[in-house]
Design a protein around this motif. Structure first.
Motif, mmCIF file in Angstrom:
data_model
loop_
_atom_site.group_PDB
_atom_site.id
_atom_site.type_symbol
_atom_site.label_atom_id
_atom_site.label_comp_id
_atom_site.label_asym_id
_atom_site.label_seq_id
_atom_site.Cartn_x
_atom_site.Cartn_y
_atom_site.Cartn_z
ATOM 1 N N ALA A 80 0.824 -1.208 0.000
ATOM 2 C CA ALA A 80 0.000 0.000 0.000
ATOM 3 C C ALA A 80 0.860 1.262 0.000
ATOM 4 C CB ALA A 80 -0.935 0.000 1.205
ATOM 5 N N ALA A 81 1.964 1.238 0.748
ATOM 6 C CA ALA A 81 2.856 2.396 0.765
ATOM 7 C C ALA A 81 3.445 2.635 -0.629
ATOM 8 C CB ALA A 81 3.969 2.192 1.788
ATOM 9 N N ILE A 82 3.862 1.564 -1.294
ATOM 10 C CA ILE A 82 4.405 1.704 -2.650
ATOM 11 C C ILE A 82 3.330 2.222 -3.600
ATOM 12 C CG2 ILE A 82 5.339 0.428 -4.616
ATOM 13 C CD1 ILE A 82 6.732 -1.423 -2.556
ATOM 14 N N HIS A 99 7.488 6.726 1.032
ATOM 15 C CA HIS A 99 8.596 5.994 1.645
ATOM 16 C C HIS A 99 8.074 5.178 2.829
ATOM 17 C CE1 HIS A 99 11.471 8.089 -0.828
ATOM 18 N NE2 HIS A 99 11.031 9.256 -0.409
ATOM 19 N N TYR A 100 8.791 4.107 3.146
ATOM 20 C CA TYR A 100 8.282 3.131 4.129
ATOM 21 C C TYR A 100 9.438 2.591 4.953
ATOM 22 C CZ TYR A 100 6.721 -1.559 5.659
ATOM 23 O OH TYR A 100 6.430 -2.693 6.383
ATOM 24 N N VAL A 101 9.211 2.434 6.261
ATOM 25 C CA VAL A 101 10.105 1.677 7.130
ATOM 26 C C VAL A 101 9.243 0.784 8.016
ATOM 27 C CG1 VAL A 101 11.798 3.561 7.161
ATOM 28 C CG2 VAL A 101 10.179 3.331 9.055
ATOM 29 N N ASP A 102 9.837 -0.276 8.523
ATOM 30 C CA ASP A 102 9.120 -1.079 9.520
ATOM 31 C C ASP A 102 10.060 -1.524 10.619
ATOM 32 O OD1 ASP A 102 10.268 -3.693 8.948
ATOM 33 O OD2 ASP A 102 8.860 -3.958 7.289
ATOM 34 N N GLY A 104 11.938 -4.618 -4.440
ATOM 35 C CA GLY A 104 12.879 -3.658 -4.994
ATOM 36 C C GLY A 104 12.401 -3.015 -6.283
ATOM 37 N N ALA A 105 11.974 -3.827 -7.247
ATOM 38 C CA ALA A 105 11.574 -3.287 -8.551
ATOM 39 C C ALA A 105 10.338 -2.400 -8.420
ATOM 40 C CB ALA A 105 11.321 -4.421 -9.534
ATOM 41 N N GLU A 106 9.349 -2.832 -7.616
ATOM 42 C CA GLU A 106 8.131 -2.041 -7.448
ATOM 43 C C GLU A 106 8.432 -0.700 -6.786
ATOM 44 O OE1 GLU A 106 4.821 -4.141 -5.650
ATOM 45 O OE2 GLU A 106 5.707 -6.045 -6.262
ATOM 46 N N ALA A 107 9.272 -0.725 -5.742
ATOM 47 C CA ALA A 107 9.601 0.515 -5.051
ATOM 48 C C ALA A 107 10.407 1.443 -5.959
ATOM 49 C CB ALA A 107 10.377 0.205 -3.773
ATOM 50 N N VAL A 126 11.981 1.665 0.477
ATOM 51 C CA VAL A 126 11.302 0.870 1.499
ATOM 52 C C VAL A 126 12.374 0.109 2.272
ATOM 53 C CG1 VAL A 126 9.111 0.746 0.258
ATOM 54 C CG2 VAL A 126 10.817 -1.005 -0.165
ATOM 55 N N VAL A 127 12.382 0.285 3.592
ATOM 56 C CA VAL A 127 13.478 -0.208 4.435
ATOM 57 C C VAL A 127 12.899 -1.026 5.584
ATOM 58 C CG1 VAL A 127 15.493 0.430 5.803
ATOM 59 C CG2 VAL A 127 14.791 1.876 3.874
#
Length: 355
Positions: free
Chosen positions: A89-91, A96-99, A115-118, A125-126
């Motif tokens: 959903a973030a992508i 940007h996204y972290v968890d 990787g490719a989607e982001a 996304v990390v």
């Protein structure tokens, strides 16, 4: 800066909301239950914060909840069960996204998959920005830099028992998947042979260790060209986690009180060998594992949103480890006001870096 916190009604999520507010940013609480989210906002000192209800089975609503935020912090574990809909959903929202995951196989799958989607969405996304995976990955990079080549790198969680664990942590540890090793370019089930004991940094103590699936095995090989990477934990901690049954897990408190939370101290250590007798060692330690996890995750989200660190350059979108996304020494130095210290011991003749 508006930062969305998914899983905001949970223990770590509530701490993340409080940290967003402490930093002077605007928290947006996202989750499944409006009443619980509103209670969490009050408990975090952010009673006026916006609450948005979005469930994991409604990807459009979830992406919509993130759409006007600068970044997303996902605190809802176990991530193996619930993590992937949130990063998707973030992508989709272009955020940007972290968890705060510490689940080794989840983190590997995340980095292999998104990787490719982001990159196509122009976002970073990390995963794994918690007290173990974040500092562990950063100190591993700094330690490996001290050697011309790395034959084997061991990441160790050497925190002492004590300080307590939340129900969420207990649930994740009780159902952890079998650990992995990284050997000759591939991730494989962890072998039986590894270090039997390790010295505790800053003391003369040598403690037994056992194989355990830490995030570093999934992250470190992506930026350190080591032939082998493996992970261990203090054997007494491993035995404690292996003793957890479903009944015991459900008896663990959902939330730790401040005294119990601050009684804990985390310690991540790294040992790198070049296979020719050369060795480098590093460690990073700090208090309050849950509180520092919130600090680490929110700062990571802020840096991504502000275009700071390694992820700011061209082509740095994608699925990144902490050490790929951020300058390792700079990030660890940022944590110094929170009583975090770190050190890298050099090979002979190169000196020692201590912060």
């Amino acid at each position: 800066m508006r930062i969305a916190v998914y899983g905001a009604s949970g223990f770590t999520g509530g701490l993340a909301v409080a940290e967003v507010r402490r930093r002077g940013f605007t928290p947006v609480l996202v989750g499944r239950d409006e009443e619980r989210l509103r209670k969490a906002a009050v408990a975090a000192g952010a009673a006026d914060a916006e609450v948005r209800v979005a469930t994991l089975d409604a990807p459009g609503a979830l992406a919509g909840a993130f759409a006007d935020c600068a970044a997303v912090v996902n605190c809802a574990g176990p991530f193996t069960s619930w993590g992937e809909p949130v990063v998707r959903a973030a992508i989709a929202a272009g955020r940007h996204y972290v968890d705060t995951s510490g689940e080794q196989r989840y983190i590997k799958r995340f980095l292999d998959t998104y990787g490719a989607e982001a990159e196509a969405a122009g976002v970073a996304v990390v995963p794994g920005l918690a007290d173990d995976g974040g500092p562990g990955d950063l100190i591993a990079h700094l330690t490996a830099e001290r050697l011309p080549a790395v034959e084997e790198l061991v990441v160790a969680d050497l925190r002492r028992p004590g300080g307590g664990a939340s129900r969420g942590t207990a649930r994740t540890m009780a159902f952890a998947e079998e650990p992995l090793d990284y050997v000759d370019g591939a991730w494989i089930p962890a072998g039986e042979h590894g270090p039997l004991s390790l010295g505790v940094p800053g003391s003369d103590e040598e403690v037994p260790v056992a194989l355990f699936g830490l995030p570093g095995v999934a992250t470190v090989p992506r930026h350190v060209p080591a032939r082998r990477v493996r992970s261990v934990m203090r054997a007494d901690m491993v035995a404690l986690f292996l003793s957890l049954t479903p009944d015991v897990v459900e008896s663990v408190p959902e939330v730790l009180d401040d005294e119990a939370r601050r009684a804990g101290r985390w310690l991540m250590a790294v040992r790198a060998d070049d296979g020719r007798g050369g060795r480098a060692e590093g460690w990073v330690t700090g208090p309050d594992p849950y509180g520092l996890t919130a600090v680490i995750a929110v700062e990571g989200a802020r840096r991504l949103a502000a275009g700071e660190g390694r992820a700011a350059g061209p082509g740095r979108a994608g699925a990144l480890t902490p050490a790929q996304a951020f300058d390792p020494a700079d990030f660890l130095d940022f944590l110094a006001p929170h009583d975090v210290t770190w050190q890298v011991s050099a090979v002979p003749g190169q000196g020692t870096t201590t912060r």
